[in-house]
Every structure is written in structure tokens, then in C-alpha cells.
Write a protein that holds these residues in place. Structure first.
Motif, short mmCIF file in Angstrom:
data_model
loop_
_atom_site.label_atom_id
_atom_site.label_comp_id
_atom_site.label_asym_id
_atom_site.label_seq_id
_atom_site.Cartn_x
_atom_site.Cartn_y
_atom_site.Cartn_z
N LEU A 20 38.53 56.13 113.82
CA LEU A 20 37.19 56.48 113.40
C LEU A 20 36.14 56.68 114.28
O LEU A 20 35.43 57.74 114.42
N ASN A 23 37.34 60.09 116.14
CA ASN A 23 37.25 61.25 115.55
C ASN A 23 35.99 61.49 115.14
O ASN A 23 35.55 62.73 114.68
N HIS A 24 35.05 60.61 114.96
CA HIS A 24 33.54 60.84 114.29
C HIS A 24 32.54 60.31 115.14
O HIS A 24 31.74 59.40 114.52
N GLU A 26 29.77 61.21 116.24
CA GLU A 26 28.34 61.59 115.90
C GLU A 26 27.81 61.20 114.41
O GLU A 26 27.07 61.47 114.09
N TRP A 27 29.04 60.64 113.78
CA TRP A 27 28.56 60.08 112.39
C TRP A 27 27.59 59.24 112.34
O TRP A 27 27.29 58.27 113.01
N ARG A 28 26.72 59.38 110.95
CA ARG A 28 25.48 58.47 111.25
C ARG A 28 26.18 56.96 110.80
O ARG A 28 25.29 56.02 110.95
N LEU A 30 28.56 55.24 112.14
CA LEU A 30 29.24 55.16 113.09
C LEU A 30 28.82 53.55 113.46
O LEU A 30 29.66 52.74 113.80
#
Length: 74
Positions: A20, A23-24, A26-28, A30
Motif C-alpha cells: 500500500l 503503490n499509493h 500520495e494517498w491521504r 497513508l
């Protein structure tokens, strides 16, 4: 990843959390993933890796609005 952790499969949980993060990036959400990853690493006897993830939470929360930041400070 959380389900794996709760079932006691920390190795698979760590791998899922790491995927996770990779792959993510910049995800909020995170910082929460990093927090859970740090806790899982700490439970498995990897305190240095856990500490690195906890510091990543701090860096990640610098980008969040102040209201959400308080949750991660705890």
C-alpha cells in the motif's frame, strides 16, 4: 492488512501494508497505514523498522489539515 494482522498473520500484514505504501504514496490515508505498519513491526520484534515508520507518520501528517493532525499525534 488489518484483517491479516488481527488474525495473527503479521508477515502477510506487513507485506500488504508495504505494498500500500509503495503503490499509493500520495494517498491521504497513508499516515494511518504507516501507523498500523509501525505497530505491526513493533509487535514482531522489529523496533528500528517500526520507529522509521512512526517517523514517516509524522512527515505524512505535515501535509494534512490541522484537524486531522490531532488524531495522529495521539
Amino acid at each position: 492488512a488489518r484483517a491479516l494482522r488481527l488474525e495473527g498473520d503479521a508477515v502477510k500484514a506487513i507485506a500488504t501494508y508495504e505494498r500500500l505504501v509503495k503503490n499509493h504514496g500520495e494517498w491521504r490515508g497513508l499516515p494511518l497505514v504507516l501507523l498500523e505498519l509501525g505497530r505491526t513491526l513493533r509487535e514482531t520484534g522489529a523496533p528500528r523498522l517500526a520507529m522509521a515508520r512512526f517517523y514517516s507518520v509524522i512527515h505524512g501528517t505535515l501535509k494534512l489539515p490541522e484537524a486531522e493532525e490531532a488524531h495522529y499525534r495521539q
